[in-house]
Scaffold this motif. Structure first.
Motif, PDB file in Angstrom:
ATOM      1  N   TRP A   1       0.826  -1.202   0.000  1.00  0.00           N
ATOM      2  CA  TRP A   1       0.000   0.000   0.000  1.00  0.00           C
ATOM      3  C   TRP A   1       0.860   1.252   0.000  1.00  0.00           C
TER       4      TRP A   1
ATOM      5  N   ARG B   1       0.286   3.810  -3.308  1.00  0.00           N
ATOM      6  CA  ARG B   1      -0.249   5.168  -3.202  1.00  0.00           C
ATOM      7  C   ARG B   1       0.685   6.205  -3.801  1.00  0.00           C
TER       8      ARG B   1
ATOM      9  N   SER C   1      -4.862   7.739  -3.704  1.00  0.00           N
ATOM     10  CA  SER C   1      -5.354   7.974  -2.353  1.00  0.00           C
ATOM     11  C   SER C   1      -5.852   9.415  -2.215  1.00  0.00           C
TER      12      SER C   1
ATOM     13  N   TYR D   1      -7.352   4.693   6.690  1.00  0.00           N
ATOM     14  CA  TYR D   1      -6.262   3.722   6.815  1.00  0.00           C
ATOM     15  C   TYR D   1      -5.534   3.898   8.151  1.00  0.00           C
TER      16      TYR D   1
ATOM     17  N   LYS E   1      -5.011  -2.157   2.341  1.00  0.00           N
ATOM     18  CA  LYS E   1      -4.864  -1.434   1.079  1.00  0.00           C
ATOM     19  C   LYS E   1      -6.235  -1.035   0.570  1.00  0.00           C
TER      20      LYS E   1
END
Length: 332
Positions: A249, A253, A260, A268, A280
């Motif tokens: 993740w 991103r 994101s 998150y 993720k």
């Protein structure tokens, strides 16, 4: 009348390496599973008593005299690809909302193809379903999509899928010990952010930046084998799988500014603070479903922290796209 049932998917590792712009040169791989949430396509030849030739019912209803008049891009493209000459009626129903990162668009296309083939009295292989859906979405509709969603939807199951060269797909089912598979499922939590988005628009920037993300995509590809190594180890520490999700993740991103958002980052971070090991955002990014890896005894705390989001329990499935109802139509 025909009814097809096609699963949605969760992609763990390797996303981004399934775009042709990447795998035709470098090769790609993903680790993904389908889940027990489905897209249903009901299809029948339309009796010749109506002013319209085509009736399509999804979140809206369309009636058209010709294929070109159909607004739904996948329906229009799939009917053209299949060379449909007779009028048809198509209903779409799904367990989960569209545009949420679970490959729903490709599940729709695969399910459509499966239903239309069955309507024509043909039973095709899962390989053909996958390749036909990839062709419809990438070449006819010209969506900015990869090749894993169609493959997952057609084949079903928990697989390593390798991509390389023109239309070259290799499916390797995960041969996990039953206890490991159950343990993995017990550590996964799926939450709906309530944000829907058009994946093709978000993916366009990522595809454009592919030459600049070579190191990141190579690392994401490597994570596929690392994750398989964790799951196949004789002394598996399943928590390492969650830690690897966190690492993927962090890389994902950075691939595009659209993946994101501050809201997604907050969700998150809240989950991590409440005890999640990793997680993720699923799909191209921008919204939809988020997957978290959480030890079972910490899951109540994560649910409480994310109580403004919808928690969706799920299980793995291994059937892929199926015809679940078949009744040959009368001729007029």
């Amino acid at each position: 009348m025909i009814i097809s049932r096609t699963p949605f998917r969760i992609s763990f590792f390797g996303g981004g390496t399934d775009y042709p712009v990447w795998y035709n040169e470098h090769g790609g791989a993903v680790l993904a599973t389908t889940i027990d949430k489905y897209c249903y396509i009901t299809c029948r030849y339309l009796p010749p008593f109506f002013e319209h030739k085509y009736r399509i019912i999804y979140s809206k209803m369309e009636q058209s005299q010709d294929i070109d008049g159909i607004q739904h891009p996948s329906v229009r493209a799939t009917l053209k690809f299949m060379g449909n000459q007779r009028g048809v009626e198509i209903h779409h129903d799904a367990d989960l909302p569209a545009r949420t990162g679970l490959g729903s668009s490709s599940s729709f296309t695969v399910g459509m193809l499966n239903a239309l083939y069955a309507l024509d009295g043909k039973m095709v292989t899962k390989q053909q379903l996958a390749l036909d859906a990839i062709h419809v979405e990438q070449d006819i509709i010209k969506e900015n999509v990869g090749s894993q969603d169609q493959t997952c939807a057609a084949f079903g199951g928990f697989n390593k899928i390798e991509f390389g060269g023109e239309k070259k797909i290799l499916i390797s089912p995960m041969t996990l010990r039953p206890a490991v598979c159950r343990d993995l499922q017990d550590h996964l939590m799926l939450f709906y952010t309530g944000i829907s988005r058009f994946a093709s628009e978000i993916a366009a920037e990522q595809i454009k930046k592919t030459p600049d993300n070579t190191n990141e995509l190579n690392q994401m590809r490597q994570f596929v084998d690392d994750a398989i190594g964790i799951l196949n180890s004789q002394d598996t520490d399943i928590v390492d799988f969650g830690k690897l999700l966190h690492e993927t993740w962090k890389i994902k991103r950075t691939l595009s500014s659209k993946i994101s958002t501050p809201e997604i980052d907050l969700i998150y971070n809240d989950a991590i603070d409440a005890g999640a090991v990793g997680g993720k955002l699923l799909g191209a990014g921008g919204g939809g479903f988020m997957l978290f890896f959480v030890e079972p005894h910490k899951q109540p705390a994560v649910r409480k922290k994310l109580n403004n989001l919808l928690h969706v329990p799920f299980k793995f499935e291994n059937q892929g796209s199926q015809i679940v109802y078949y009744a040959p139509a009368d001729n007029y």
